[in-house]
Scaffold this motif. Structure first.
Motif, short mmCIF file in Angstrom:
data_model
loop_
_atom_site.label_atom_id
_atom_site.label_comp_id
_atom_site.label_asym_id
_atom_site.label_seq_id
_atom_site.Cartn_x
_atom_site.Cartn_y
_atom_site.Cartn_z
N LYS A 17 0.83 -1.21 0.00
CA LYS A 17 0.00 0.00 0.00
C LYS A 17 0.86 1.25 0.00
CE LYS A 17 -3.89 -2.11 2.45
NZ LYS A 17 -4.64 -2.16 3.74
N PHE A 33 3.54 0.99 -3.72
CA PHE A 33 3.12 0.71 -5.09
C PHE A 33 1.76 1.31 -5.41
CE2 PHE A 33 5.47 -3.13 -3.54
CZ PHE A 33 6.68 -2.81 -4.15
N THR A 34 1.58 1.61 -6.66
CA THR A 34 0.27 2.03 -7.17
C THR A 34 -0.16 1.04 -8.24
OG1 THR A 34 1.33 3.49 -8.80
CG2 THR A 34 0.69 4.47 -6.70
N ASP A 35 -1.43 0.98 -8.48
CA ASP A 35 -2.02 0.09 -9.51
C ASP A 35 -1.59 -1.37 -9.29
OD1 ASP A 35 -3.10 2.34 -10.77
OD2 ASP A 35 -1.30 2.65 -11.97
N PHE A 36 -1.48 -1.78 -8.04
CA PHE A 36 -1.06 -3.15 -7.76
C PHE A 36 -2.17 -4.13 -8.16
CE2 PHE A 36 -0.56 -6.69 -4.52
CZ PHE A 36 0.44 -7.33 -5.24
N THR A 37 -1.83 -5.05 -9.04
CA THR A 37 -2.79 -6.05 -9.52
C THR A 37 -2.26 -7.44 -9.18
OG1 THR A 37 -3.40 -4.62 -11.37
CG2 THR A 37 -4.05 -6.94 -11.51
N ALA A 78 2.65 -3.99 -10.65
CA ALA A 78 2.30 -2.69 -10.07
C ALA A 78 3.21 -1.63 -10.67
CB ALA A 78 2.47 -2.74 -8.55
N ARG A 79 3.06 -0.42 -10.16
CA ARG A 79 3.98 0.66 -10.52
C ARG A 79 4.70 1.11 -9.26
NH1 ARG A 79 3.86 2.36 -15.56
NH2 ARG A 79 2.06 1.82 -16.84
N PHE A 80 6.03 1.20 -9.39
CA PHE A 80 6.86 1.70 -8.31
C PHE A 80 7.48 3.00 -8.76
CE2 PHE A 80 11.23 1.86 -6.48
CZ PHE A 80 10.87 2.12 -5.16
N ARG A 81 7.01 4.10 -8.17
CA ARG A 81 7.47 5.44 -8.53
C ARG A 81 7.36 5.68 -10.02
NH1 ARG A 81 12.22 6.76 -3.99
NH2 ARG A 81 10.88 6.17 -2.24
N GLY A 82 6.22 5.24 -10.56
CA GLY A 82 5.91 5.48 -11.96
C GLY A 82 6.35 4.40 -12.92
#
Length: 318
Positions: free
Chosen positions: A76, A79-83, A102-106
């Motif tokens: 949480k 990462f963003t957009d974690f699938t 996911a995305r890590f810092r973009g």
């Protein structure tokens, strides 16, 4: 309420007095306010001294602290957009290992980690972070997908070890761990692992055979638990403290031996006292590790990873 470890009793007593005085204080209670500040400073000093001189066994207890942030907390926070993806496509799903993209810092990444759970219900569901063969086969499947798309991988390690049950052994636990380790070593993109709590034996290295291996300051990483070592060596688990000291399981020892590449500083009193700060520091360390690997092609990444592990035991960093 904050949970204290046995060796933290002096700090617990001071902080309990602080809370008691705060509850009794009134807006104009100048004398009480001064006493609160004095006790807070004393508690902070005691905590600093205590954590500056932790024994390997005490670090083991900190690494196992129930309030320590787990994979879900790091996911949480980092990462963003974690699938998440489920299943090994052979037997079933194992929630002791969580993985996905996911995305890590973009930047797009593959993320894999052990999840211990934080409540009785979630601990049972995640099997206390001890994966079965299907968990490691799921990890290998995700690594193969990451390799196909050239995605870097981040591993968050926190397990007492692979699950040693009869069913797990019947379904090929050792083979699954070996294949996951092989997939980790064969990844064409850079990968970074962080031991955030316990790094237990093959259950840990199956997702930690990476270009850079980092450890949180009070995490542990070992071939067997101190209790297991004491049981084998002395047939007496009460000697776990002695085993922990002699096994060299702390981040500080393992950096010196060249087993891990760096230490992530934890907040004073351990990651459980300030999870947000610990997670942020971990993210910065991961980003720095990837920066050191930037510009390497797939062959160079594999060669660097191979050289790192072959060098273990050949040199000693003093």
């Amino acid at each position: 309420m904050r949970s204290y470890l046995d060796f933290e009793k002096p700090v617990a007593e001071l902080e309990a007095k602080v809370e008691e005085l705060r509850a009794l204080s009134s807006p104009d209670g100048v004398g009480i306010g001064e006493e609160v500040l004095r006790l807070e400073a004393k508690a902070g000093e005691a905590l600093t001294q205590l954590y500056a001189n932790l024994t390997p066994w005490q670090k083991t207890l900190v690494a196992r602290h129930p309030a320590r942030p787990h994979f879900g907390d790091f996911a949480k926070g980092l990462f963003t957009d974690f699938t998440p993806l489920a299943g090994d496509r052979k037997y079933g799903e194992d929630e002791a290992i969580i993985g996905g993209f996911a995305r890590f810092r973009g930047e797009a990444v593959c993320v894999i980690g052990h999840e211990k759970g934080s409540t009785t219900e979630t601990r049972i569901r995640h099997n206390f972070g001890m994966a079965r063969p299907e968990g490691y086969r799921k990890a290998a499947r995700l690594m193969e997908l990451a390799d196909r798309f050239g995605l870097p991988m981040i591993s968050l390690v926190d397990t007492a070890g692979a699950y040693p049950g009869i069913g797990a052994e019947e379904r090929g636990q050792a083979e699954a761990i070996a294949r996951s380790t092989d997939a980790c070593l064969a990844l064409g993109a850079a990968n970074v692992a962080v031991v955030i709590g316990e790094g237990g034996s093959g259950g840990a290295i199956a997702i930690a055979a990476t270009n850079k291996v980092l450890m949180l300051e009070h995490a542990i990483y070992s071939v067997i638990s101190p209790e297991g070592a004491a049981s084998i060596l002395w047939r007496d688990t009460s000697k776990a403290q002695e085993a922990a000291t002699n096994m060299k399981i702390t981040a500080q020892d393992l950096v010196r031996f060249g087993v891990v590449d760096g230490i992530v500083r934890e907040p004073l009193g351990g990651a459980h006292r300030d999870p947000a700060a610990a997670i942020e520091a971990t993210g910065d360390a991961i980003a720095e590790a990837f920066e050191s690997l930037a510009g390497l092609d797939a062959d160079a990444v594999k060669k660097a990873r191979r050289a790192k592990f072959l060098a273990i035991g050949r040199t000693l960093k003093v």
